[in-house]
Structures are given as C-alpha cells and as structure tokens.
Design a protein around this motif. Structure first.
Motif, PDB file in Angstrom:
ATOM      1  N   THR A 102      -0.230 -19.468  -7.744  1.00 57.27           N
ATOM      2  CA  THR A 102      -0.021 -20.816  -8.263  1.00 57.27           C
ATOM      3  C   THR A 102      -1.372 -21.452  -8.572  1.00 57.27           C
ATOM      4  O   THR A 102      -2.172 -21.681  -7.656  1.00 57.27           O
ATOM      5  CB  THR A 102       0.726 -21.687  -7.233  1.00 57.27           C
ATOM      6  OG1 THR A 102       1.906 -21.008  -6.812  1.00 57.27           O
ATOM      7  CG2 THR A 102       1.091 -23.023  -7.847  1.00 57.27           C
ATOM      8  N   ILE A 108      -1.553 -25.337 -14.447  1.00 62.03           N
ATOM      9  CA  ILE A 108      -0.277 -24.605 -14.412  1.00 62.03           C
ATOM     10  C   ILE A 108       0.341 -24.506 -15.801  1.00 62.03           C
ATOM     11  O   ILE A 108       0.765 -23.433 -16.242  1.00 62.03           O
ATOM     12  CB  ILE A 108       0.717 -25.279 -13.443  1.00 62.03           C
ATOM     13  CG1 ILE A 108       0.222 -25.147 -12.007  1.00 62.03           C
ATOM     14  CG2 ILE A 108       2.106 -24.648 -13.573  1.00 62.03           C
ATOM     15  CD1 ILE A 108       1.115 -25.824 -10.998  1.00 62.03           C
ATOM     16  N   CYS A 114       3.096 -17.334 -14.503  1.00 62.05           N
ATOM     17  CA  CYS A 114       2.543 -17.298 -13.152  1.00 62.05           C
ATOM     18  C   CYS A 114       3.500 -16.525 -12.249  1.00 62.05           C
ATOM     19  O   CYS A 114       4.673 -16.905 -12.129  1.00 62.05           O
ATOM     20  CB  CYS A 114       2.363 -18.709 -12.588  1.00 62.05           C
ATOM     21  SG  CYS A 114       1.364 -19.817 -13.594  1.00 62.05           S
ATOM     22  N   VAL A 116       4.558 -16.094  -8.783  1.00 60.88           N
ATOM     23  CA  VAL A 116       4.383 -16.934  -7.605  1.00 60.88           C
ATOM     24  C   VAL A 116       5.152 -16.358  -6.421  1.00 60.88           C
ATOM     25  O   VAL A 116       6.380 -16.234  -6.485  1.00 60.88           O
ATOM     26  CB  VAL A 116       4.873 -18.367  -7.884  1.00 60.88           C
ATOM     27  CG1 VAL A 116       4.640 -19.253  -6.672  1.00 60.88           C
ATOM     28  CG2 VAL A 116       4.184 -18.943  -9.112  1.00 60.88           C
ATOM     29  N   VAL A 122       7.279 -22.826  -4.660  1.00 61.01           N
ATOM     30  CA  VAL A 122       7.326 -23.323  -6.041  1.00 61.01           C
ATOM     31  C   VAL A 122       8.597 -22.810  -6.706  1.00 61.01           C
ATOM     32  O   VAL A 122       8.898 -21.618  -6.654  1.00 61.01           O
ATOM     33  CB  VAL A 122       6.087 -22.851  -6.833  1.00 61.01           C
ATOM     34  CG1 VAL A 122       6.177 -23.303  -8.293  1.00 61.01           C
ATOM     35  CG2 VAL A 122       4.818 -23.375  -6.186  1.00 61.01           C
ATOM     36  N   ALA A 124      11.242 -21.461  -9.329  1.00 62.92           N
ATOM     37  CA  ALA A 124      11.152 -20.568 -10.484  1.00 62.92           C
ATOM     38  C   ALA A 124      11.652 -21.276 -11.724  1.00 62.92           C
ATOM     39  O   ALA A 124      12.423 -22.226 -11.656  1.00 62.92           O
ATOM     40  CB  ALA A 124      11.971 -19.311 -10.231  1.00 62.92           C
ATOM     41  N   ASN A 127       7.401 -21.053 -16.963  1.00 64.83           N
ATOM     42  CA  ASN A 127       6.314 -20.078 -16.854  1.00 64.83           C
ATOM     43  C   ASN A 127       6.075 -19.627 -15.414  1.00 64.83           C
ATOM     44  O   ASN A 127       5.051 -19.032 -15.104  1.00 64.83           O
ATOM     45  CB  ASN A 127       5.021 -20.654 -17.433  1.00 64.83           C
ATOM     46  CG  ASN A 127       4.477 -21.815 -16.596  1.00 64.83           C
ATOM     47  OD1 ASN A 127       5.186 -22.397 -15.778  1.00 64.83           O
ATOM     48  ND2 ASN A 127       3.224 -22.162 -16.820  1.00 64.83           N
ATOM     49  N   ARG A 128       7.038 -19.891 -14.513  1.00 63.47           N
ATOM     50  CA  ARG A 128       6.906 -19.498 -13.106  1.00 63.47           C
ATOM     51  C   ARG A 128       7.967 -18.451 -12.759  1.00 63.47           C
ATOM     52  O   ARG A 128       9.163 -18.702 -12.883  1.00 63.47           O
ATOM     53  CB  ARG A 128       7.046 -20.717 -12.198  1.00 63.47           C
ATOM     54  CG  ARG A 128       5.991 -21.781 -12.461  1.00 63.47           C
ATOM     55  CD  ARG A 128       6.254 -23.047 -11.669  1.00 63.47           C
ATOM     56  NE  ARG A 128       7.594 -23.592 -11.894  1.00 63.47           N
ATOM     57  CZ  ARG A 128       7.949 -24.309 -12.949  1.00 63.47           C
ATOM     58  NH1 ARG A 128       7.065 -24.575 -13.906  1.00 63.47           N
ATOM     59  NH2 ARG A 128       9.186 -24.772 -13.077  1.00 63.47           N
ATOM     60  N   THR A 130       9.198 -16.037  -9.667  1.00 63.14           N
ATOM     61  CA  THR A 130       9.060 -15.899  -8.216  1.00 63.14           C
ATOM     62  C   THR A 130       9.162 -14.444  -7.783  1.00 63.14           C
ATOM     63  O   THR A 130      10.044 -13.713  -8.219  1.00 63.14           O
ATOM     64  CB  THR A 130      10.140 -16.725  -7.496  1.00 63.14           C
ATOM     65  OG1 THR A 130      10.029 -18.093  -7.905  1.00 63.14           O
ATOM     66  CG2 THR A 130       9.963 -16.653  -5.988  1.00 63.14           C
TER      67      THR A 130
END
Length: 319
Positions: A102, A108, A114, A116, A122, A124, A127-128, A130
C-alpha cells in the motif's frame, strides 16, 4: 510472441526483492519477458524531499522527448523508496505501474495496480488487489520426504511481539522429543538474538536426530532447498514471510507462538487468518494431539498476481 518490456525497481531489502522477483518469475512462466533492473538506495530526509520535488516537476512539466525514446510496458517494484522513481518513469514512458504494497496516500491513485496483503486492512477494488500474504519466490516442488522436518526461528521485532528464548526453546524441545522419528534441520534468521542462537545450537547438539544451521552461514538458495525436501515445517509466528514461503512450496506448516504486544499487529492478523482457514497448525493444537493440516492445497500468491496483471492488460497472453 514479443516479450513484455519490464523495468523492475529494487531497494536492497531482501523481503521486498523476493516479492517483486516472485511475480516476475510467475509472469515469465506465462509469457515472454524482457526485464531491466534498477536499484534505488534509501537515503536521508533531504534525499526524500528532493525526490518528491523531482516527482512534482515531472508531473507539471513532462519531457515530451523522453516518451518517444522509451518502450516500456510495465514498471514494477516493492518498497516505499521505489514508488517515486517508478511514478516518474511512468510520467516519461506511459507504462503501467505495479507495486506490492500500500503506497502513501497521495500516491495510491497514481499506481495502476497495488497488490495489498489482507493484513493491511485495505478494501479490494479498482487498482487494489488483495492477497492472502506477500508474493514470494517459492513455488510447489513436488513430493517431499515425510521423515524430514524443518524448524525456522525468527527473532526480535520491538513493534509486534515480545521475544522469549526460554519459551521458544521449550517448544523446540517438545518437537524434538515427541517427533523423534524425524530428522530435524533447525535454522535461525538475521533477527534471532545471539542468546537464542547459542541455546538452540546447544539443544540441537544434544539430539542426534537434529542439526542446527546459523542463517549467516547458509548459502544462497539453502532455504528453498529445505522447503523442497522437508514435508513438515515449523516457523515462529513472527516470521510471516517464511510461513508463506513454506506454504507456497507445498509444506505442512506449524506455528510456534510468540507473545504479541497488541491485537492489531499486521502479522498477528495474518496468523489469525491462516489459523482460521486451516492453512497452518498452531503449536497448542499439535501438542494436544491434533494432526497437522495443509500440504494438499496450493497457496501461490505470486502466480495470482501475475495472472491478474495479464487479465487486466494483456488477456491475449493469458490462456
């Protein structure tokens, strides 16, 4: 197929390097790559301030000439000190940027993806992406020797837990006595206190079926070789990276408990998740007569990350 042109940033930290190289290795098994490495060394506060100034200049006044000179498909790296250099290269080249953690809040949204770990808390989406744990360079290695066991010892981390040599020694003694039919290999880590190293070395010397290796004396690739040979691996719960490496290698993993300083530790959250989902066996469960779990279901976060990259931007390469 034309190789993906990738620039990989490294900050000199072994854990960060394993995350990046794990994804690159998994990607290379799915599609051709051409990887170029760049190294960023952590510096002073003044050096960090200069990096931020350079980044904002790059965003305000991009050099149009540099974009025509660069053909880069993907930029990847792990660690705070890699983020600004990666984003500056993105401004110059237009390549997509991926990181394995992160980033700081202002950055971010500038990242394209990312990865993570769930212990970061954080959500999901966007752009995240998990992951259960950090990606690593381990991979399933086939049949292992059921008569061999590995014990990996972590050490001091003032933020997360209280270390007790006596407690760890008692747990290892129980393993060596109760599982005396196994040939045990024991090893320390760079965080292991000298007091613990001396005590464990002396303990192993009293057991003919045990052998102790100091981490600083083991060659490159030694731990990966151990994962490939040992069906059973016990790890002190603070060493979460080694826990995930052993799981990825297809080992049955047991956890030697440590005294957590608080319930909100990221490492503790990962440990609790693994226990709840029966990926690992707690020491107390084993001591009470419970069987070790795991070893049948594969946990390969580096491959999941590699697949996500291709699905998002190069689905024609992923079949």
């Amino acid at each position: 197929m034309t190789p993906l042109e990738i620039v990989a940033f490294f900050d000199g930290r072994p854990g960060h390097e394993k995350q990046t190289r794990g994804i690159l290795s998994a990607l290379s098994r799915l599609t051709p790559l051409s990887v170029h490495e760049r190294w960023v060394r952590p510096g002073s506060v003044l050096k960090s301030l200069k990096a931020w100034i350079q980044y904002f200049r790059c965003r305000i006044r991009p050099d149009p000439r540099s974009e025509s000179r660069m053909t880069i498909d993907l930029i990847i790296g792990t660690g705070t000190h890699t983020h600004l250099p990666m984003l500056m290269l993105k401004e110059r080249s237009g390549a997509r940027v991926v990181t394995c953690m992160t980033p700081a809040y202002p950055l971010i949204r500038r990242m394209d993806l990312c990865f993570v770990p769930m212990h970061d808390g954080v959500a999901a989406g966007g752009n995240r992406f998990t992951t259960v744990g950090p990606p690593n360079t381990a991979h399933p290695m086939g049949a292992k020797n059921p008569q061999k066991g590995l014990i990996l010892i972590g050490g001091i981390d003032e933020k997360s837990h209280r270390w007790s040599t006596g407690r760890i020694l008692s747990q290892i003694q129980s393993l060596l006595q109760k599982e005396s039919s196994l040939r045990w290999t024991l090893s320390s880590s760079p965080r292991t206190p000298q007091e613990t190293i001396a005590a464990v070395a002396a303990l192993a010397a009293r057991h003919p079926h045990a052998e102790f290796f100091r981490s600083e004396s083991t060659p490159a690739g030694w731990i990966e070789k151990q994962y490939s040979e040992n069906q059973t691996v016990w790890v002190t719960a603070d060493s979460i990276s080694m826990v995930f490496e052993a799981l990825t290698a297809g080992c049955r993993v047991g956890l030697l408990p440590v005294a957590w300083k608080g319930s909100h530790s990221k490492i503790k959250r990962s440990v609790d998740y693994l226990i709840a989902h029966r990926w690992v066996t707690p020491f107390e469960t084993w001591r009470a007569g419970g069987k070790m779990v795991g070893g049948e279901t594969e946990l390969n976060e580096a491959r999941r990350c590699a697949e996500e990259i291709l699905k998002r931007w190069w689905p024609e390469r992923f079949e």
